[in-house]
Design an enzyme around this catalytic site. Structure first.
Site, PDB file in Angstrom:
ATOM      1  CG  ASP A 252      -1.950   1.100   1.168  1.00 57.97           C
ATOM      2  OD1 ASP A 252      -3.007   0.842   0.574  1.00 57.97           O
ATOM      3  OD2 ASP A 252      -1.705   2.210   1.695  1.00 57.97           O
ATOM      4  CB  ILE A 253       1.131   4.176  -2.265  1.00 50.10           C
ATOM      5  CG1 ILE A 253       1.548   3.305  -3.469  1.00 50.10           C
ATOM      6  CG2 ILE A 253       1.888   5.498  -2.277  1.00 50.10           C
ATOM      7  CD1 ILE A 253       1.257   3.932  -4.815  1.00 50.10           C
TER       8      ILE A 253
ATOM      9  CD  GLU B  30      -4.400   3.948  -1.709  1.00 48.57           C
ATOM     10  OE1 GLU B  30      -4.705   4.298  -0.555  1.00 48.57           O
ATOM     11  OE2 GLU B  30      -5.209   4.047  -2.661  1.00 48.57           O
TER      12      GLU B  30
END
Length: 605
Positions: free
Chosen positions: A488-489, A531
């Protein structure tokens, strides 16, 4: 004289149309009748399959329960406890708890009985000391024969799956250990296949219940499982429970209702396992294929008849020409005459595709058989299929939609192909190739679109689901580990809010490319949405998965192209027997912990 003014032609055409209409009526009446017959056969097969499945699930649970009981019966502690009629209750409470945690047995009962068939201990109740001699014939049988028994029986509490093992000391029975498991796990297993269950005890045995476990009854019949949908009980009550006490099946109200008799060790029927499955969930592929096949055959037959009429008319119009050659030359399909090993002749359409050679002789000098151009790909005909030459294979499988892929002159073509014998004496066969290139290319493109993320051009969630199931299946067969990395960004919402979604998209594209260069060809990289990404790493345990994740984490933090970002990683390893959804959930939990710990880190769980 103009042929169309010929009275014989009009009579011929009128007769042909009349015969065709009558034949069509009877033909489609036959197809419809055959469809209903196949539907009945499909229902019978499905009912038998449901009965066989529940029988197998019961049998497997009986054997597994018996295996546990056999192990426990060898415990010297148990022998001493029965001899002194003093059971350490806490020990068995802990044992039940451990079985619940480590096995599929979420509600297993222990019943310890002395040699006089008096209950010494029951794990699910404080009731004990009662004489079971006249209540439980199966216990008496085990005491008499000194042999183990797995069965289904009813008693004072419920009807359940039971494993009964004599406890021996010096070749004499000092007591009996009974392990009792229930139908709820079987019910849940069937529920995964969209089958609802009702386990019902008949009135004779219902009347023997003193302490009913579920406390659920319907018209005087005891319901032995907990999670029965309310609407199913209401339906049985409305239609009459006893209407479903049979070994057959009923089609009612959009459901197939199938009953399976529950019998004890004496083959006495204790009750019924009643199953509900929506008709919409039952496969009708065979029926649909049958309709398609026979409609296609009818259509082909009509085309053949029409072709025959056309040949007659053509003969009358141009007797001086070879009408067979003219017909195949006028076809938009490729027609190739073969003798199984080499090309004899082709029509003019052939050279619209194979124009590199000036004539058929030059083509034959180079290739001999058109099958030399067939591409070896799954789903397409090759020179040899299942040990048969392609012509024989197509002739022996006329119901299949046989397709070939041909690469020629740096271009790919796709055809459906049919074969028929045109000269038995010479052994000549006609192969008709119908161009379906546009259809196949569209299908390939559509399939690729459905599994590809449109922004990053890596696999999407659907592609992930397909690949994780395939990888798990291979891992079970070849015994290799699988690591799953959830990514996950960090603070990606801030990127979109501060710089705009266009920049956010560029970040996703850039860092997807970066990560793609860091993984192996065998690894599977997918965007799950937003994301969030996932990497399937076959042949890697959690430790190797975490090592890869840490490598990616550092590289991302150092990259700083488009915008500097960091990522959080959750790593887990496939556990034999778990499903793909649970595996992903564990990886997601590890990712959540990484973000909760401050982000830009790897957490393994």
């Amino acid at each position: 004289m103009n042929i169309f003014n010929n009275r014989k032609i009009y009579i011929f055409l009128a007769s042909f149309i009349s015969i065709l209409m009558v034949a069509s009526y009877y033909y489609f009446d036959f197809v419809n009748a055959k469809k209903h017959e196949m539907q009945e056969e499909n229902y019978k097969h499905q009912a038998t399959s449901m009965q066989s499945r529940v029988a197998q699930m019961i049998y497997e649970k009986q054997k597994a329960t018996l295996a546990i009981a056999l192990v426990l019966s060898q415990d010297q502690r148990l022998i001493e406890e029965i001899k002194h009629r003093k059971v350490h209750r806490q020990y068995y409470k802990e044992l039940v708890k451990k079985l619940k945690q480590d096995t599929e047995y979420k509600n297993i009962w222990f019943n310890i009985i002395d040699k006089d068939l008096n209950s010494v201990y029951r794990s699910w109740t404080n009731r004990r000391g009662d004489d079971l001699t006249n209540v439980r014939a199966d216990l008496a049988e085990v005491l008499k024969t000194k042999k183990v028994l797995y069965t289904i029986s009813s008693g004072k509490f419920t009807v359940a799956i039971k494993a009964i093992v004599p406890i021996m000391e010096s070749n004499r029975v000092v007591g009996i250990l009974e392990l009792i498991s229930h139908f709820n796990s079987i019910e849940k297993g069937l529920k995964k296949s969209k089958i609802d269950s009702v386990v019902m005890l008949n009135k004779k045995h219902t009347q023997k219940l003193q302490y009913p476990f579920t406390e659920t009854f319907l018209e005087g019949y005891y319901i032995a499982n907990f999670d029965v949908p309310k609407e199913k009980l209401e339906y049985l009550q409305r239609e009459g429970v006893e209407n479903y006490f049979s070994t057959g099946y009923k089609i009612e109200n959009g459901y197939m209702i199938v009953s399976y008799p529950i019998v004890d060790f004496n083959k006495e029927t204790l009750g019924y396992y009643i199953m509900f499955q929506k008709l919409a969930d039952i496969s009708t592929d065979d029926e649909e294929f049958f309709i398609f096949k026979w409609v296609a055959i009818g259509f082909i037959f009509i085309l053949i008849l029409a072709g025959m009429v056309n040949l007659v008319l053509f003969y009358l119009l141009a007797r001086q020409k070879s009408y067979i050659k003219n017909i195949i030359d006028s076809s938009t399909n490729i027609v190739v005459i073969n003798d199984k090993n080499r090309i004899i002749d082709v029509n003019q359409t052939f050279f619209k595709y194979f124009s590199k050679e000036k004539d058929i002789d030059e083509f034959k000098d180079r290739y001999g058989c058109i099958c030399e151009l067939f591409v070896h790909e799954e789903g397409y005909i090759t020179r040899y299929m299942d040990g048969e030459l392609w012509i024989d294979y197509i002739l022996n499988n006329p119901e299949k939609r046989n397709k070939v892929k041909i690469n020629y002159n740096n271009q790919s073509y796709y055809f459906t192909v049919g074969v028929s014998l045109v000269s038995e004496e010479k052994g000549y066969y006609s192969a008709i190739f119908s161009d379906v290139t546009n259809e196949e290319m569209y299908k390939i493109k559509l399939e690729k679109l459905t599994i590809t993320d449109s922004l990053t051009n890596i696999g999407n969630r659907r592609f992930y689901k397909t690949k994780i199931e395939e990888t798990i299946s291979l891992a079970k067969r070849y015994k290799f580990p699988i690591a799953v990395i959830m990514i996950d960004i960090d603070h990606f919402k801030r990127v979109n809010d501060k710089h705009g979604h266009g920049v956010g998209d560029n970040v996703l594209i850039e860092y997807t490319k970066l990560i793609s260069t860091m993984i192996r060809e065998a690894d599977i990289f997918c965007r799950m949405g937003g994301e969030e990404f996932v990497i399937i790493v076959p042949y890697a345990d959690a430790q190797k998965g975490a090592k890869l994740a840490e490598k990616v984490r550092k590289k991302v933090a150092e990259h700083k192209v488009v915008l500097p970002i960091t990522m959080s990683f959750g790593v887990t390893e496939y556990i034999l027997g778990e499903d793909s959804d649970h595996l992903l959930t564990r990886a997601d939990e590890a990712l959540y912990q990484a973000k909760a710990n401050g982000r830009n880190q790897v957490v393994t769980r």
